[in-house]
Write a protein that holds these residues in place. Structure first.
Motif, PDB file in Angstrom:
ATOM      1  N   GLY A  40       0.803  -1.229   0.000  1.00  0.00           N
ATOM      2  CA  GLY A  40       0.000   0.000   0.000  1.00  0.00           C
ATOM      3  C   GLY A  40       0.831   1.271   0.000  1.00  0.00           C
ATOM      4  N   GLY A  41       2.086   1.180  -0.320  1.00  0.00           N
ATOM      5  CA  GLY A  41       2.958   2.362  -0.364  1.00  0.00           C
ATOM      6  C   GLY A  41       4.374   1.917  -0.674  1.00  0.00           C
ATOM      7  N   VAL A  42       5.246   2.886  -0.957  1.00  0.00           N
ATOM      8  CA  VAL A  42       6.615   2.540  -1.347  1.00  0.00           C
ATOM      9  C   VAL A  42       7.425   2.054  -0.147  1.00  0.00           C
ATOM     10  CG1 VAL A  42       8.763   3.472  -2.291  1.00  0.00           C
ATOM     11  CG2 VAL A  42       6.579   4.170  -3.254  1.00  0.00           C
ATOM     12  N   VAL A  43       8.052   0.888  -0.304  1.00  0.00           N
ATOM     13  CA  VAL A  43       8.933   0.351   0.751  1.00  0.00           C
ATOM     14  C   VAL A  43      10.369   0.755   0.383  1.00  0.00           C
ATOM     15  CG1 VAL A  43       9.687  -1.723   1.981  1.00  0.00           C
ATOM     16  CG2 VAL A  43       7.375  -1.604   1.014  1.00  0.00           C
ATOM     17  N   PRO A  44      11.005   1.622   1.199  1.00  0.00           N
ATOM     18  CA  PRO A  44      12.310   2.182   0.820  1.00  0.00           C
ATOM     19  C   PRO A  44      13.376   1.142   0.459  1.00  0.00           C
ATOM     20  CG  PRO A  44      11.438   3.347   2.710  1.00  0.00           C
ATOM     21  CD  PRO A  44      10.505   2.192   2.466  1.00  0.00           C
ATOM     22  N   GLU A  45      13.471   0.072   1.214  1.00  0.00           N
ATOM     23  CA  GLU A  45      14.522  -0.931   0.941  1.00  0.00           C
ATOM     24  C   GLU A  45      14.300  -1.603  -0.412  1.00  0.00           C
ATOM     25  OE1 GLU A  45      12.868  -0.649   3.722  1.00  0.00           O
ATOM     26  OE2 GLU A  45      14.391  -0.253   5.254  1.00  0.00           O
ATOM     27  N   ILE A  46      13.042  -1.905  -0.712  1.00  0.00           N
ATOM     28  CA  ILE A  46      12.734  -2.551  -1.995  1.00  0.00           C
ATOM     29  C   ILE A  46      13.034  -1.582  -3.144  1.00  0.00           C
ATOM     30  CG2 ILE A  46      10.871  -3.513  -3.430  1.00  0.00           C
ATOM     31  CD1 ILE A  46       9.562  -4.541  -0.875  1.00  0.00           C
ATOM     32  N   ALA A  47      12.692  -0.307  -2.945  1.00  0.00           N
ATOM     33  CA  ALA A  47      12.942   0.701  -3.990  1.00  0.00           C
ATOM     34  C   ALA A  47      14.443   0.812  -4.257  1.00  0.00           C
ATOM     35  CB  ALA A  47      12.371   2.052  -3.558  1.00  0.00           C
ATOM     36  N   ALA A  48      15.242   0.884  -3.197  1.00  0.00           N
ATOM     37  CA  ALA A  48      16.694   1.052  -3.358  1.00  0.00           C
ATOM     38  C   ALA A  48      17.296  -0.136  -4.089  1.00  0.00           C
ATOM     39  CB  ALA A  48      17.350   1.234  -1.990  1.00  0.00           C
ATOM     40  N   ARG A  49      16.842  -1.324  -3.713  1.00  0.00           N
ATOM     41  CA  ARG A  49      17.369  -2.534  -4.359  1.00  0.00           C
ATOM     42  C   ARG A  49      17.020  -2.551  -5.859  1.00  0.00           C
ATOM     43  NH1 ARG A  49      18.412  -7.953  -2.120  1.00  0.00           N
ATOM     44  NH2 ARG A  49      18.024  -6.974  -0.125  1.00  0.00           N
ATOM     45  N   SER A  50      15.803  -2.123  -6.175  1.00  0.00           N
ATOM     46  CA  SER A  50      15.397  -2.081  -7.583  1.00  0.00           C
ATOM     47  C   SER A  50      16.228  -1.077  -8.370  1.00  0.00           C
ATOM     48  CB  SER A  50      13.927  -1.688  -7.711  1.00  0.00           C
ATOM     49  OG  SER A  50      13.137  -2.615  -7.056  1.00  0.00           O
ATOM     50  N   HIS A  51      16.532   0.072  -7.730  1.00  0.00           N
ATOM     51  CA  HIS A  51      17.368   1.066  -8.424  1.00  0.00           C
ATOM     52  C   HIS A  51      18.724   0.465  -8.791  1.00  0.00           C
ATOM     53  CE1 HIS A  51      14.712   4.432  -8.061  1.00  0.00           C
ATOM     54  NE2 HIS A  51      14.719   4.444  -6.747  1.00  0.00           N
ATOM     55  N   ILE A  52      19.290  -0.291  -7.855  1.00  0.00           N
ATOM     56  CA  ILE A  52      20.612  -0.888  -8.116  1.00  0.00           C
ATOM     57  C   ILE A  52      20.539  -1.804  -9.335  1.00  0.00           C
ATOM     58  CG2 ILE A  52      22.379  -2.477  -7.212  1.00  0.00           C
ATOM     59  CD1 ILE A  52      21.721  -1.387  -4.405  1.00  0.00           C
ATOM     60  N   GLU A  53      19.469  -2.588  -9.392  1.00  0.00           N
ATOM     61  CA  GLU A  53      19.330  -3.519 -10.522  1.00  0.00           C
ATOM     62  C   GLU A  53      19.082  -2.795 -11.839  1.00  0.00           C
ATOM     63  OE1 GLU A  53      16.198  -6.123  -9.292  1.00  0.00           O
ATOM     64  OE2 GLU A  53      17.482  -7.156  -7.826  1.00  0.00           O
TER      65      GLU A  53
END
Ligand code: KG4
Ligand code: ZN
Length: 353
Positions: A40-53
């Motif tokens: 239901g909202g942005v999870v910071p750790e998941i977002a950061a990991r996706s940016h790296i990929e």
């Protein structure tokens, strides 16, 4: 001047190439939004990991689409803040490394100040972009409304602006997202509340408007709480009844009526203040930027109440993207912005305008 713009402040990894702050050559965006939906909202750790990929493939594709290579890039611009720390770090470290290894000047850009600059793009080599035909003129009033920001800004010129008002708590998009959660509607809340509202009565619930000291400031947190309280009252439960269990007890009509009432009042707040600022400052142009610019209700009310025609750009440029960063950099460089040291540039998660 050809600039590569890099944006990673939230859940979009984006790299775009822009010529002279006007011609869009590429705008590659990889979003991790689907990974956040179940929360239901942005999870910071998941977002950061996706940016790296995604970061390097996105940059590579951006150069390819723009039919250029590093030789053809004159400068790199990157979002320094505001945003999520881990997310910003990926973009800034990448931009620093590329600036050093490819020997390009590096510019640090304020994400919020950059949003309206997407509207300066009037030409493109890309298919499927609807860009404004007129070139923007200053003084320009900008309503910046997204999941992270709600502010009214007057740009005297590209390098000089005055924040007339900002939210004191939640951003308007965030309020849409939270109300969607209360109503059991999917994330992101803007489109889902908007859709539910089409069957509802905007006057079904009398929701309060915040009274604030700054006449151009906003507040949406009280409105969200008022939504919760009104619904708890509706179903005859006291205020300790958990908001996460509420949606299951609401009828379709109750949801539609609340969606319509909330959307109407939240939008009216934005529009009334924008209209007031138009009266006071008499801007030559008015732009709406950020994800909430997609809202049909916002567009309808602005058309009704504003003395000048709002300028919108393509939705792919309203939400977060690297093109707005590259475009803002170009215009700010014209106004005197200097490059930063690629060996020391740091992120600034709570950077304000
Ligand atoms: O600019 P954006 O993509 O990301 C941020 O920087 O926050 O904005 C996302 C926000 C979300 O809160 C979403 O609910 C809202 O924009 N939004 C809308 C609509 N589409 C997206 N709000 C109202 N009506 C819409 N149609
Ligand atoms: Zn944004």
């Amino acid at each position: 001047m050809r600039i590569l713009g890099i944006e990673t402040s939230c859940d979009e990894t984006s790299a775009s190439v822009v010529d002279d702050g006007q011609v869009l050559l590429s705008n590659v965006i990889a979003s991790s939004i689907d990974l956040h939906k179940e929360f239901g909202g942005v999870v910071p750790e998941i977002a950061a990991r996706s940016h790296i990929e995604s970061m390097m493939p996105v940059i590579k594709e951006s150069l390819e689409v723009a039919k250029t290579n590093w030789e053809g890039i004159d400068a790199i611009a990157v979002t320094q803040g505001p945003g999520l720390g881990g997310s910003l770090l990926v973009g800034v470290m990448t931009a620093r490394t590329l600036a050093i290894t490819k020997n390009k000047p590096l510019y640090a850009i304020n994400h919020v100040a950059a949003h309206p600059f997407a509207t300066f793009l009037t030409e493109t080599t890309l298919p499927d972009y609807k860009l404004p035909s007129q070139t923007l003129r200053f003084p320009m009033l900008a309503l910046i409304v997204s999941g992270g920001h709600s502010q009214l800004v007057l740009y005297e010129h590209a390098g000089q602006y005055k924040v007339l008002g900002r939210t004191q708590d939640d951003a308007v998009g965030e309020a849409f997202d939270k109300v969607a959660k209360i109503l059991g509607l999917p994330y992101p809340g803007g489109p889902s509340v908007g859709e539910a509202a089409t069957d509802g009565d905007p006057e079904a619930y009398a929701l309060p408007k915040a009274r604030l000291q700054g006449k151009y400031d906003f507040s949406f947190s009280g409105l969200k709480t008022a939504v919760l309280r009104a619904l708890q009252k509706d179903i005859g439960r006291d205020f300790t009844f958990p908001s996460k269990d509420l949606a299951g007890l609401l009828s379709k009509a109750q949801k539609a009526n609340m969606a319509a009432s909330f959307q109407h009042i939240a939008t009216e707040t934005l529009v009334d203040k924008a209209a007031l600022a138009c009266q006071e400052y008499k801007p030559t142009s008015f732009v709406v930027a950020g994800g909430v610019a997609a809202s049909p209700e916002l567009r309808k009310q602005l058309k009704e109440k504003l003395p000048l025609e709002p300028i919108y750009t393509d939705m792919k440029l309203c939400t977060d993207n690297g093109a707005m960063i590259a475009t803002a950099a170009y215009h700010q460089i014209q106004a005197g912005l200097q490059p930063v040291d690629p060996y020391t540039l740091d992120i600034s998660p709570s950077l304000s305008m």
